[in-house]
Design a protein around this motif. Structure first.
Motif, PDB file in Angstrom:
ATOM      1  N   ALA A 176       0.853  -1.185   0.000  1.00 22.59           N
ATOM      2  CA  ALA A 176       0.000   0.000   0.000  1.00 22.59           C
ATOM      3  C   ALA A 176       0.893   1.240   0.000  1.00 22.59           C
ATOM      4  O   ALA A 176       1.816   1.350   0.804  1.00 22.59           O
ATOM      5  N   PHE A 177       0.623   2.153  -0.920  1.00 20.15           N
ATOM      6  CA  PHE A 177       1.397   3.384  -1.041  1.00 20.15           C
ATOM      7  C   PHE A 177       0.602   4.560  -0.484  1.00 20.15           C
ATOM      8  O   PHE A 177      -0.614   4.648  -0.687  1.00 20.15           O
ATOM      9  N   THR A 178       1.287   5.472   0.190  1.00 20.05           N
ATOM     10  CA  THR A 178       0.632   6.702   0.602  1.00 20.05           C
ATOM     11  C   THR A 178       0.473   7.602  -0.622  1.00 20.05           C
ATOM     12  O   THR A 178       1.140   7.429  -1.645  1.00 20.05           O
ATOM     13  N   ARG A 179      -0.406   8.559  -0.510  1.00 22.31           N
ATOM     14  CA  ARG A 179      -0.611   9.499  -1.609  1.00 22.31           C
ATOM     15  C   ARG A 179       0.674  10.283  -1.872  1.00 22.31           C
ATOM     16  O   ARG A 179       0.999  10.593  -3.031  1.00 22.31           O
ATOM     17  N   GLU A 180       1.421  10.581  -0.803  1.00 22.26           N
ATOM     18  CA  GLU A 180       2.672  11.318  -0.958  1.00 22.26           C
ATOM     19  C   GLU A 180       3.721  10.492  -1.704  1.00 22.26           C
ATOM     20  O   GLU A 180       4.467  11.018  -2.538  1.00 22.26           O
ATOM     21  N   GLN A 181       3.787   9.186  -1.405  1.00 27.44           N
ATOM     22  CA  GLN A 181       4.739   8.315  -2.093  1.00 27.44           C
ATOM     23  C   GLN A 181       4.399   8.203  -3.577  1.00 27.44           C
ATOM     24  O   GLN A 181       5.289   8.234  -4.431  1.00 27.44           O
ATOM     25  N   ARG A 216      -7.342   2.212   4.382  1.00 27.34           N
ATOM     26  CA  ARG A 216      -7.640   3.261   5.356  1.00 27.34           C
ATOM     27  C   ARG A 216      -6.405   3.601   6.184  1.00 27.34           C
ATOM     28  O   ARG A 216      -5.722   2.723   6.708  1.00 27.34           O
ATOM     29  N   GLY A 217      -6.125   4.879   6.293  1.00 29.47           N
ATOM     30  CA  GLY A 217      -4.988   5.344   7.079  1.00 29.47           C
ATOM     31  C   GLY A 217      -3.654   5.263   6.358  1.00 29.47           C
ATOM     32  O   GLY A 217      -2.636   5.680   6.901  1.00 29.47           O
ATOM     33  N   VAL A 218      -3.660   4.719   5.128  1.00 34.17           N
ATOM     34  CA  VAL A 218      -2.403   4.586   4.380  1.00 34.17           C
ATOM     35  C   VAL A 218      -2.533   5.283   3.028  1.00 34.17           C
ATOM     36  O   VAL A 218      -1.962   6.331   2.793  1.00 34.17           O
ATOM     37  N   GLY A 219      -3.279   4.652   2.110  1.00 31.62           N
ATOM     38  CA  GLY A 219      -3.386   5.223   0.778  1.00 31.62           C
ATOM     39  C   GLY A 219      -4.041   4.252  -0.183  1.00 31.62           C
ATOM     40  O   GLY A 219      -5.186   3.863   0.018  1.00 31.62           O
TER      41      GLY A 219
END
Length: 225
Positions: A176-181, A216-219
């Motif tokens: 799971a990738f964050t939106r920032e990554q 949820r909570g990650v991206g």
């Protein structure tokens, strides 16, 4: 030499030797390639998963992730870039292990420069002749044509940015990738991570709402929740 009529082939060199690594970069630049150096297996894995190369040159005795383990991980992730193992380990058993891990070629140190360049030219030709494909659900994502072919034979064309985003997720199907990554790797020139949400929406509209799940909570992650 690379093909002067087209763009320079990109070569990833994964080598921890502080003298040999920079030497290989100079050698490949002089031969017309665009080389990039990763000083350990972890850095090599990250670059090979997130950027496109025409050939990989991988040492075996790497820190963080050993060279053959690195290749095996890349092959499991769907990265089909042709690879050459460049190492001091040269027994028959060593060569067999290297080829079985996913390498297309194996060259023992010390090596002749002309032989190395000839082998890399062969790798680049081999990679140019076959499209790189990744699994996306029950379909297949062709990175060269930027199309997704469904199980029923239907074909969906993607834009450049849609393709880049799907490639990042498809090469790391369990992550799971964050939106920032995602923004840093797919939209580095953008001033806002809002583009990530926009292009996830575009892909879901083309490929189905379960193609990309929200964690949820990650991206975001490839596949259904």
């Amino acid at each position: 030499m690379t093909d002067a009529a087209g763009p320079a082939a990109k070569v990833l060199v994964v080598e921890d030797d502080r003298e040999l690594g920079p030497l290989l970069l100079r050698l490949f630049r002089g031969a017309g390639y665009e080389p990039e150096l990763a000083p350990d297996g972890q850095a090599g894995l990250h670059l090979a998963l997130t950027r496109r190369y025409d050939a990989l040159i991988v040492d075996r005795g790497l820190p963080a992730i050993e060279g053959l383990d690195l290749l095996a991980r890349l092959r499991r992730s769907g990265v089909a870039v042709p690879a050459l193992v460049l190492t001091a380990l040269g027994t028959v058993a060593d060569r067999v292990a290297g080829l079985d891990s996913g390498a297309e070629d194996y060259l023992v140190k010390p090596f002749e420069v002309e032989e190395l360049l000839a082998r890399v030219r062969a790798l680049v030709r081999r990679g140019a002749g076959a499209a790189e494909r990744l699994a996306v659900g029950a379909g297949t994502f062709d990175l060269i044509s930027r199309t997704v072919t469904g199980e029923d034979g239907s074909v969906v064309a993607l834009s450049g940015r849609e393709s880049d985003l799907l490639r990042l997720l498809a090469r790391n199907p369990s992550r799971a990738f964050t939106r920032e990554q995602i923004a840093a790797q797919v939209f580095p020139d953008a001033s806002s991570v809002a583009l990530v949400d926009t292009y996830v929406h575009y892909l879901r509209r083309k490929l189905g709402t379960t193609a990309i799940s929200t964690v949820r909570g990650v991206g975001y992650r490839l596949g259904p929740a």
